[in-house]
Design an enzyme around this catalytic site. Structure first.
Site, PDB file in Angstrom:
ATOM      1  N   ARG A   1       4.570  12.552  -7.607  1.00  0.00           N
ATOM      2  CA  ARG A   1       4.669  13.293  -9.203  1.00  0.00           C
ATOM      3  C   ARG A   1       5.665  14.058  -9.268  1.00  0.00           C
ATOM      4  O   ARG A   1       6.079  14.617 -10.123  1.00  0.00           O
ATOM      5  CB  ARG A   1       3.225  13.741  -9.393  1.00  0.00           C
TER       6      ARG A   1
ATOM      7  N   HIS B   1       0.920  -1.218  -0.034  1.00  0.00           N
ATOM      8  CA  HIS B   1      -0.036   0.026   0.057  1.00  0.00           C
ATOM      9  C   HIS B   1       0.827   1.283   0.064  1.00  0.00           C
ATOM     10  O   HIS B   1       1.531   1.861   1.090  1.00  0.00           O
ATOM     11  CB  HIS B   1      -0.902  -0.073   1.431  1.00  0.00           C
TER      12      HIS B   1
ATOM     13  N   GLY C   1       1.145   3.497  -5.702  1.00  0.00           N
ATOM     14  CA  GLY C   1       1.034   1.841  -6.122  1.00  0.00           C
ATOM     15  C   GLY C   1       0.173   1.832  -7.357  1.00  0.00           C
ATOM     16  O   GLY C   1       0.681   1.051  -8.164  1.00  0.00           O
ATOM     17  N   GLU C   2      -1.055   2.560  -7.229  1.00  0.00           N
ATOM     18  CA  GLU C   2      -1.807   2.249  -8.485  1.00  0.00           C
ATOM     19  C   GLU C   2      -1.542   3.342  -9.777  1.00  0.00           C
ATOM     20  O   GLU C   2      -1.769   3.002 -10.781  1.00  0.00           O
ATOM     21  CB  GLU C   2      -3.208   2.906  -7.920  1.00  0.00           C
ATOM     22  N   ASN C   3      -0.764   4.296  -9.377  1.00  0.00           N
ATOM     23  CA  ASN C   3      -0.340   5.132 -10.538  1.00  0.00           C
ATOM     24  C   ASN C   3       1.060   5.554 -11.082  1.00  0.00           C
ATOM     25  O   ASN C   3       1.160   5.865 -11.986  1.00  0.00           O
ATOM     26  CB  ASN C   3      -0.928   6.718 -10.105  1.00  0.00           C
TER      27      ASN C   3
ATOM     28  N   ASP D   1       5.166  14.947  -2.637  1.00  0.00           N
ATOM     29  CA  ASP D   1       4.469  14.225  -4.063  1.00  0.00           C
ATOM     30  C   ASP D   1       5.267  13.418  -4.712  1.00  0.00           C
ATOM     31  O   ASP D   1       6.113  14.239  -5.438  1.00  0.00           O
ATOM     32  CB  ASP D   1       3.403  15.225  -4.339  1.00  0.00           C
TER      33      ASP D   1
ATOM     34  N   GLY E   1       0.887   4.871  -0.677  1.00  0.00           N
ATOM     35  CA  GLY E   1       0.297   6.247  -1.078  1.00  0.00           C
ATOM     36  C   GLY E   1       1.251   7.204  -0.185  1.00  0.00           C
ATOM     37  O   GLY E   1       2.667   7.127  -0.175  1.00  0.00           O
ATOM     38  N   ASN E   2       0.700   8.416   0.120  1.00  0.00           N
ATOM     39  CA  ASN E   2       1.481   9.305   0.771  1.00  0.00           C
ATOM     40  C   ASN E   2       2.123   8.873   2.145  1.00  0.00           C
ATOM     41  O   ASN E   2       3.221   8.811   2.491  1.00  0.00           O
ATOM     42  CB  ASN E   2       0.498  10.485   1.248  1.00  0.00           C
TER      43      ASN E   2
ATOM     44  N   GLU F   1     -11.259   1.083   0.719  1.00  0.00           N
ATOM     45  CA  GLU F   1     -11.322   0.955   2.289  1.00  0.00           C
ATOM     46  C   GLU F   1     -12.717   1.116   2.445  1.00  0.00           C
ATOM     47  O   GLU F   1     -13.269   0.771   3.536  1.00  0.00           O
ATOM     48  CB  GLU F   1     -10.214   1.797   2.767  1.00  0.00           C
TER      49      GLU F   1
ATOM     50  N   ARG G   1       7.604  11.036   5.980  1.00  0.00           N
ATOM     51  CA  ARG G   1       7.894  10.512   7.197  1.00  0.00           C
ATOM     52  C   ARG G   1       9.140   9.604   6.819  1.00  0.00           C
ATOM     53  O   ARG G   1       9.110   9.039   5.738  1.00  0.00           O
ATOM     54  CB  ARG G   1       6.614   9.283   7.435  1.00  0.00           C
TER      55      ARG G   1
HETATM   56  P1  ADP Z   1      -3.141   8.949   1.539  1.00  0.00           P
HETATM   57  O1  ADP Z   1      -4.223   8.160   1.481  1.00  0.00           O
HETATM   58  O2  ADP Z   1      -1.589   8.326   2.499  1.00  0.00           O
HETATM   59  O3  ADP Z   1      -3.125  10.363   1.758  1.00  0.00           O
HETATM   60  P2  ADP Z   1      -2.819   8.282  -1.628  1.00  0.00           P
HETATM   61  O4  ADP Z   1      -2.973   6.634  -1.396  1.00  0.00           O
HETATM   62  O5  ADP Z   1      -4.072   8.998  -1.688  1.00  0.00           O
HETATM   63  O6  ADP Z   1      -2.519   8.818   0.012  1.00  0.00           O
HETATM   64  O7  ADP Z   1      -1.700   8.759  -2.209  1.00  0.00           O
HETATM   65  C1  ADP Z   1      -1.425  10.007  -2.539  1.00  0.00           C
HETATM   66  C2  ADP Z   1      -0.013  10.078  -3.328  1.00  0.00           C
HETATM   67  O8  ADP Z   1      -0.293   9.246  -4.408  1.00  0.00           O
HETATM   68  C3  ADP Z   1       0.345  11.358  -3.719  1.00  0.00           C
HETATM   69  O9  ADP Z   1       0.900  12.119  -2.676  1.00  0.00           O
HETATM   70  C4  ADP Z   1       1.371  11.000  -5.062  1.00  0.00           C
HETATM   71  O10 ADP Z   1       2.513  10.890  -4.543  1.00  0.00           O
HETATM   72  C5  ADP Z   1       0.747   9.814  -5.616  1.00  0.00           C
HETATM   73  N1  ADP Z   1       0.159   9.816  -6.632  1.00  0.00           N
HETATM   74  C6  ADP Z   1      -1.110  10.143  -7.038  1.00  0.00           C
HETATM   75  N2  ADP Z   1      -1.296  10.129  -8.271  1.00  0.00           N
HETATM   76  C7  ADP Z   1      -0.070   9.803  -8.954  1.00  0.00           C
HETATM   77  C8  ADP Z   1       0.378   9.609 -10.241  1.00  0.00           C
HETATM   78  N3  ADP Z   1      -0.381   9.871 -11.178  1.00  0.00           N
HETATM   79  N4  ADP Z   1       1.671   9.195 -10.402  1.00  0.00           N
HETATM   80  C9  ADP Z   1       2.490   9.302  -9.346  1.00  0.00           C
HETATM   81  N5  ADP Z   1       2.062   9.269  -8.144  1.00  0.00           N
HETATM   82  C10 ADP Z   1       0.814   9.687  -7.889  1.00  0.00           C
END
Ligand code: ADP
Length: 393
Positions: free
Chosen positions: A280, A203, A328-330, A278, A205-206, A379, A236
């Site tokens: 991106r 998982h 992970g998804e993007n 981020d 994400g951020n 979730e 973190r």
């Molecule tokens: P959380 O729920 O922990 O706040 P998310 O699962 O929503 O986080 O993930 C957010 C992060 O996903 C962003 O900070 C960014 O780094 C990354 N992200 C979102 N879209 C893209 C993308 N198209 N390419 C790369 N990273 C992405």
């Protein structure tokens, strides 16, 4: 039956309403800046996004407005149509290994655990109280981010600190993102069409965590007592030499709270790149030749690879590695770099199939030793499913 999934933060309230058991999303949205100036909310309905401003002095007023929107948009005819409300709880300690009805005793325990999640558990209780006040007829349930990790054995959840600390001060690994790891496990096992699987669920994400899942049960996870363990995240640091903490507190004359802010909010991708948390922005920085962005991503990927390798050994092999959450998804490039670094294990990426975002897809080649998948997490749906199950039982 209509069920609401709710995630209450200190100044926000995210929601998603489902028709269950069909699992159809009827409406979703978020109330923001609750108790602050300039409060507002966004609603997603029929593929349309509506933004509005409103006075939201507290979470109860946000719930009242939410119910009004549900009725105005004809999602429900009256309050009686809302059968259940499931609340996301970050910290369930060692008390909860599954979702439960939010009884007074349960709420007391969530409150007691606030010391371990001071930003999240008190906000969730405010959300439960608001929901109880506005929709008294609905069954209120609580779904814990830590519950899925309660199967982790003692040798994996204990820290090598004085043994008594785990009992006297509750110092141990609890993990987080459990609802997501569980959803991904169920989805992946469905795809593999068996339950006796060895999975590594990522998982990313951020906030980011990786779990080792054996036969559907969590064996280990990278987050610890708090979410600041394991992987390098947006802001973190994840795993570090613990003695850096007292050393830098002495050197810079920092208070515990200042140090905590640095470790949680000023480290990770942001701390190393000096540019952004981020991924991106980090990827854009790399394209512009920014060396620190390059370094940040290298370290970030390295840590993910280290955990996958560690869990591969711990599981005694692996059937599938799954990527989920924002990165992970993007992020095509983070996934590519992670899988390339696992070449020694015989894991092979299908570069073309990896060019996808946010959908279920196998991204490994047919001759890869381990299957690699992207599976978008959900979730909110898990919260609705657990709530339905509790209502039916
Ligand atoms: P959380 O729920 O922990 O706040 P998310 O699962 O929503 O986080 O993930 C957010 C992060 O996903 C962003 O900070 C960014 O780094 C990354 N992200 C979102 N879209 C893209 C993308 N198209 N390419 C790369 N990273 C992405």
């Amino acid at each position: 039956m209509k069920i609401l999934s709710v995630n209450a933060g200190s100044s926000s309230l995210k929601f998603q309403m489902y028709e269950m058991p069909d699992e159809e999303v009827l409406i979703s949205g978020v109330f923001e800046r609750i108790g602050m100036e300039g409060s507002c909310y966004t609603i997603k309905l029929n593929g349309e996004k509506i933004e509005k401003t409103a006075s939201l002095p507290d979470h109860k007023s946000a719930f009242e407005l939410l119910v009004k929107e549900l009725i105005d948009n004809k999602i429900v005819d009256s309050l009686d149509d809302i059968a259940g409300i499931g609340h996301r709880i970050v910290q369930g300690g060692s008390y909860f290994d599954k979702s439960v009805i939010a009884s007074e005793d349960v709420i007391d325990k969530i409150d007691e655990l606030s010391t371990l999640a001071p930003l999240h558990n008190p906000a969730a209780i405010i959300g439960i109280r608001a929901a109880q006040a506005v929709v008294p007829g609905a069954v209120q349930t609580v779904v814990f981010d830590t519950a899925f990790h309660q199967t982790i054995p003692e040798e994996n959840y204990l820290y090598a600190l004085p043994y008594e600390w785990s009992n006297d001060y509750k110092i141990r690994r609890y993990g987080a993102h459990g609802t997501s790891h569980k959803y991904i496990t169920m989805k992946m096992n469905e795809i593999l069409d068996r339950e006796d699987t060895k999975l590594i669920t990522c998982h990313i994400g951020n906030g980011a965590s990786i779990s080792a899942v054996l036969n559907g049960k969590c064996l280990n996870t990278s987050m610890g007592l708090t979410p600041n363990a394991g992987l390098i995240m947006g802001t973190r640091c994840g795993d570090i030499d613990a003695t850096i903490v007292p050393y830098m507190m002495e050197t810079l004359k920092l208070t515990a709270s200042e140090m905590d802010t640095i470790l949680n909010k000023k480290s990770g991708l942001l701390g190393i790149s000096g540019v952004s948390s981020d991924s991106r922005d980090i990827e854009a920085g790399i394209k512009e030749g920014n060396k620190r962005c390059e370094l940040a991503q290298k370290m970030y990927v390295r840590r993910i690879v280290d955990y996958i390798a560690k869990y591969y050994v711990e599981l005694g092999g692996c059937d599938a590695i799954v990527f989920t959450a924002g990165v992970g998804e993007n992020s095509v490039s983070v996934r590519r770099q992670v899988i390339e670094a696992l070449d020694v294990l015989g894991v092979k990426l299908d570069v073309e199939k990896n060019e996808i975002r946010g959908k279920v897809q196998k991204i490994s080649t047919n001759d890869s030793s381990i299957k690699v998948y992207v599976i978008p997490t959900d979730e909110e749906l898990m919260i609705a499913r657990d709530t339905l199950e509790l209502i039916n039982s």
